[in-house]
Design a protein around this motif. Sequence first.
Motif, mmCIF file in Angstrom:
data_model
loop_
_atom_site.group_PDB
_atom_site.id
_atom_site.type_symbol
_atom_site.label_atom_id
_atom_site.label_comp_id
_atom_site.label_asym_id
_atom_site.label_seq_id
_atom_site.Cartn_x
_atom_site.Cartn_y
_atom_site.Cartn_z
ATOM 1 N N GLU A 1 77.511 52.700 -61.342
ATOM 2 C CA GLU A 1 76.094 52.455 -61.052
ATOM 3 C C GLU A 1 75.708 51.020 -61.418
ATOM 4 O OE1 GLU A 1 74.342 54.860 -59.535
ATOM 5 O OE2 GLU A 1 72.679 53.449 -59.357
ATOM 6 N N LEU A 2 76.187 50.578 -62.577
ATOM 7 C CA LEU A 2 75.811 49.245 -63.055
ATOM 8 C C LEU A 2 76.312 48.134 -62.126
ATOM 9 C CD1 LEU A 2 74.430 47.733 -65.431
ATOM 10 C CD2 LEU A 2 76.705 47.556 -66.471
ATOM 11 N N VAL A 3 77.587 48.195 -61.751
ATOM 12 C CA VAL A 3 78.143 47.089 -60.949
ATOM 13 C C VAL A 3 77.449 46.974 -59.587
ATOM 14 C CG1 VAL A 3 80.386 46.942 -62.085
ATOM 15 C CG2 VAL A 3 80.109 48.501 -60.143
ATOM 16 N N LEU A 4 76.956 48.104 -59.067
ATOM 17 C CA LEU A 4 76.227 48.052 -57.787
ATOM 18 C C LEU A 4 74.916 47.286 -57.912
ATOM 19 C CD1 LEU A 4 76.723 51.685 -56.404
ATOM 20 C CD2 LEU A 4 77.939 49.607 -55.732
ATOM 21 N N ASN A 5 74.464 47.117 -59.146
ATOM 22 C CA ASN A 5 73.203 46.419 -59.389
ATOM 23 C C ASN A 5 73.390 44.999 -59.917
ATOM 24 O OD1 ASN A 5 70.837 48.351 -58.934
ATOM 25 N ND2 ASN A 5 72.296 49.619 -60.047
ATOM 26 N N ILE A 6 74.630 44.538 -59.946
ATOM 27 C CA ILE A 6 74.900 43.155 -60.381
ATOM 28 C C ILE A 6 75.092 42.306 -59.129
ATOM 29 C CG2 ILE A 6 76.487 41.653 -61.644
ATOM 30 C CD1 ILE A 6 77.101 44.015 -63.497
ATOM 31 N N ASP A 7 74.299 41.250 -59.050
ATOM 32 C CA ASP A 7 74.245 40.491 -57.811
ATOM 33 C C ASP A 7 75.133 39.239 -57.832
ATOM 34 O OD1 ASP A 7 73.454 40.026 -55.269
ATOM 35 O OD2 ASP A 7 71.500 39.166 -55.787
ATOM 36 N N ILE A 8 76.290 39.344 -58.483
ATOM 37 C CA ILE A 8 77.344 38.337 -58.331
ATOM 38 C C ILE A 8 78.647 39.119 -58.181
ATOM 39 C CG2 ILE A 8 76.302 36.389 -59.574
ATOM 40 C CD1 ILE A 8 77.794 37.216 -62.033
ATOM 41 N N LYS B 1 69.886 43.611 -63.314
ATOM 42 C CA LYS B 1 69.101 42.400 -63.096
ATOM 43 C C LYS B 1 69.241 41.448 -64.292
ATOM 44 C CE LYS B 1 64.640 40.705 -61.600
ATOM 45 N NZ LYS B 1 65.031 39.478 -62.296
ATOM 46 N N GLU B 2 69.147 42.028 -65.504
ATOM 47 C CA GLU B 2 69.319 41.215 -66.722
ATOM 48 C C GLU B 2 70.688 40.536 -66.734
ATOM 49 O OE1 GLU B 2 69.010 42.966 -70.750
ATOM 50 O OE2 GLU B 2 67.392 44.174 -69.906
ATOM 51 N N ILE B 3 71.703 41.310 -66.370
ATOM 52 C CA ILE B 3 73.072 40.794 -66.373
ATOM 53 C C ILE B 3 73.234 39.702 -65.323
ATOM 54 C CG2 ILE B 3 75.467 41.444 -65.842
ATOM 55 C CD1 ILE B 3 74.798 44.185 -67.243
ATOM 56 N N THR B 4 72.687 39.928 -64.148
ATOM 57 C CA THR B 4 72.738 38.918 -63.092
ATOM 58 C C THR B 4 72.066 37.622 -63.557
ATOM 59 O OG1 THR B 4 72.587 40.684 -61.453
ATOM 60 C CG2 THR B 4 72.164 38.443 -60.669
ATOM 61 N N ASP B 5 70.888 37.769 -64.154
ATOM 62 C CA ASP B 5 70.151 36.585 -64.632
ATOM 63 C C ASP B 5 70.938 35.845 -65.707
ATOM 64 O OD1 ASP B 5 68.117 37.103 -62.918
ATOM 65 O OD2 ASP B 5 66.785 38.015 -64.400
ATOM 66 N N TYR C 1 74.243 35.685 -66.097
ATOM 67 C CA TYR C 1 75.461 34.995 -65.630
ATOM 68 C C TYR C 1 75.219 33.979 -64.513
ATOM 69 C CZ TYR C 1 78.464 38.284 -68.192
ATOM 70 O OH TYR C 1 79.099 39.002 -69.160
ATOM 71 N N LYS C 2 74.133 34.116 -63.788
ATOM 72 C CA LYS C 2 74.065 33.404 -62.508
ATOM 73 C C LYS C 2 74.179 31.884 -62.586
ATOM 74 C CE LYS C 2 69.159 33.212 -61.493
ATOM 75 N NZ LYS C 2 68.213 34.190 -62.035
ATOM 76 N N ASP C 3 73.751 31.302 -63.704
ATOM 77 C CA ASP C 3 73.915 29.847 -63.827
ATOM 78 C C ASP C 3 75.262 29.463 -64.444
ATOM 79 O OD1 ASP C 3 71.374 29.586 -62.848
ATOM 80 O OD2 ASP C 3 70.466 29.654 -64.857
ATOM 81 N N LYS C 4 76.036 30.469 -64.843
ATOM 82 C CA LYS C 4 77.290 30.191 -65.552
ATOM 83 C C LYS C 4 78.514 30.358 -64.657
ATOM 84 C CE LYS C 4 75.428 31.907 -69.965
ATOM 85 N NZ LYS C 4 74.103 32.365 -69.517
ATOM 86 N N THR C 5 78.475 31.366 -63.804
ATOM 87 C CA THR C 5 79.664 31.691 -63.017
ATOM 88 C C THR C 5 79.270 32.505 -61.778
ATOM 89 O OG1 THR C 5 81.812 32.835 -63.079
ATOM 90 C CG2 THR C 5 80.056 33.809 -64.389
ATOM 91 N N VAL D 1 75.536 44.560 -79.128
ATOM 92 C CA VAL D 1 75.596 45.078 -77.759
ATOM 93 C C VAL D 1 74.569 44.287 -76.954
ATOM 94 C CG1 VAL D 1 75.513 47.126 -76.312
ATOM 95 C CG2 VAL D 1 76.221 47.324 -78.703
ATOM 96 N N ASP D 2 75.037 43.502 -76.002
ATOM 97 C CA ASP D 2 74.152 42.549 -75.327
ATOM 98 C C ASP D 2 73.184 43.206 -74.358
ATOM 99 O OD1 ASP D 2 75.582 39.885 -76.179
ATOM 100 O OD2 ASP D 2 77.170 41.284 -75.579
ATOM 101 N N PHE D 3 73.660 44.259 -73.676
ATOM 102 C CA PHE D 3 72.825 44.914 -72.666
ATOM 103 C C PHE D 3 72.850 46.426 -72.918
ATOM 104 C CE2 PHE D 3 74.985 41.166 -70.880
ATOM 105 C CZ PHE D 3 73.885 40.368 -70.574
ATOM 106 N N VAL D 4 71.714 46.967 -73.345
ATOM 107 C CA VAL D 4 71.650 48.385 -73.731
ATOM 108 C C VAL D 4 70.663 49.135 -72.844
ATOM 109 C CG1 VAL D 4 71.204 50.010 -75.620
ATOM 110 C CG2 VAL D 4 72.023 47.706 -76.134
ATOM 111 N N GLY D 5 71.109 50.268 -72.308
ATOM 112 C CA GLY D 5 70.225 51.108 -71.499
ATOM 113 C C GLY D 5 69.214 51.849 -72.355
ATOM 114 N N PHE D 6 69.713 52.656 -73.290
ATOM 115 C CA PHE D 6 68.826 53.478 -74.118
ATOM 116 C C PHE D 6 69.200 53.382 -75.595
ATOM 117 C CE2 PHE D 6 69.395 55.896 -70.052
ATOM 118 C CZ PHE D 6 68.112 55.698 -69.553
ATOM 119 N N HIS D 7 68.196 53.230 -76.454
ATOM 120 C CA HIS D 7 68.408 53.282 -77.909
ATOM 121 C C HIS D 7 68.117 54.706 -78.359
ATOM 122 C CE1 HIS D 7 68.809 48.939 -78.450
ATOM 123 N NE2 HIS D 7 67.948 48.852 -77.460
ATOM 124 N N LEU D 8 69.089 55.357 -78.988
ATOM 125 C CA LEU D 8 68.950 56.780 -79.305
ATOM 126 C C LEU D 8 69.156 57.088 -80.776
ATOM 127 C CD1 LEU D 8 71.064 58.237 -76.354
ATOM 128 C CD2 LEU D 8 68.609 57.854 -76.434
#
Length: 176
Positions: free
Chosen positions: A54-61, A26-30, A32-36, A142-149
């Motif tokens: 898993e990630l690409v299935l959740n990107i809505d572009i 969702k973060e990634i979609t938000d 990029y959505k106004d850019k491309t 790292v622009d989009f991080v799942g878990f900080h460990l």
Amino acid sequence: MKINREDIKILYTLDEIRDAAKKLGKEITDFYKDKTDVIHAVCILKGAIHFFTELVLNIDIDVIYSFIHITSYSGMDSTGRIRVKSWLEEDLEDKYLLIVEDVVDTGLTLRYVMRYLKKYRPKDIRIAALAEKSSHDHGIKVDFVGFHLEDQFLLGYGLDYDERFRNLPFLGYVEK
Ligand code: IMP
Ligand code: MG
């Protein structure tokens, strides 16, 4: 060191990873959505295989897939050397690139990948990672991080110990 399945503890279940991928998608979609309306996602094999799918299935572009195969780890540690096993062939000039990595540790892998991908003169490069370890000041954003460990040795969900345990259906760890 020999690792047995019984030594591996669950850090995040498949459901928790899927929730994280959904949130990142969702973060990634938000972002990029106004850019491309199309991005090129570059999966760093082998470790990122499950996170990527898993990630690409959740990107809505629209997402175009590229794969590169690189190794740097032997056993539980980074060797400090990068080996490129295979590289992509797509034309990336002026494209929006999203590099998809499993874990960022010393940053060596991503530094290498970024340096070479920049030569294609893409319009923009961002990085998504399932996990980022806090152990090194790797200096990479790292622009989009799942878990900080913490500095743990991770296994499962694509991550291996000398090629084993990639297919464990959770992100696990063993004490170093
Ligand atoms: P870096 O180059 O040191 O940032 O390490 C990143 C690469 O090493 C990733 O692509 C991973 O595949 C691998 N790696 C890093 N940490 C672990 C781990 O805890 N378990 C398994 N592989 C790892
Ligand atoms: Mg890797």
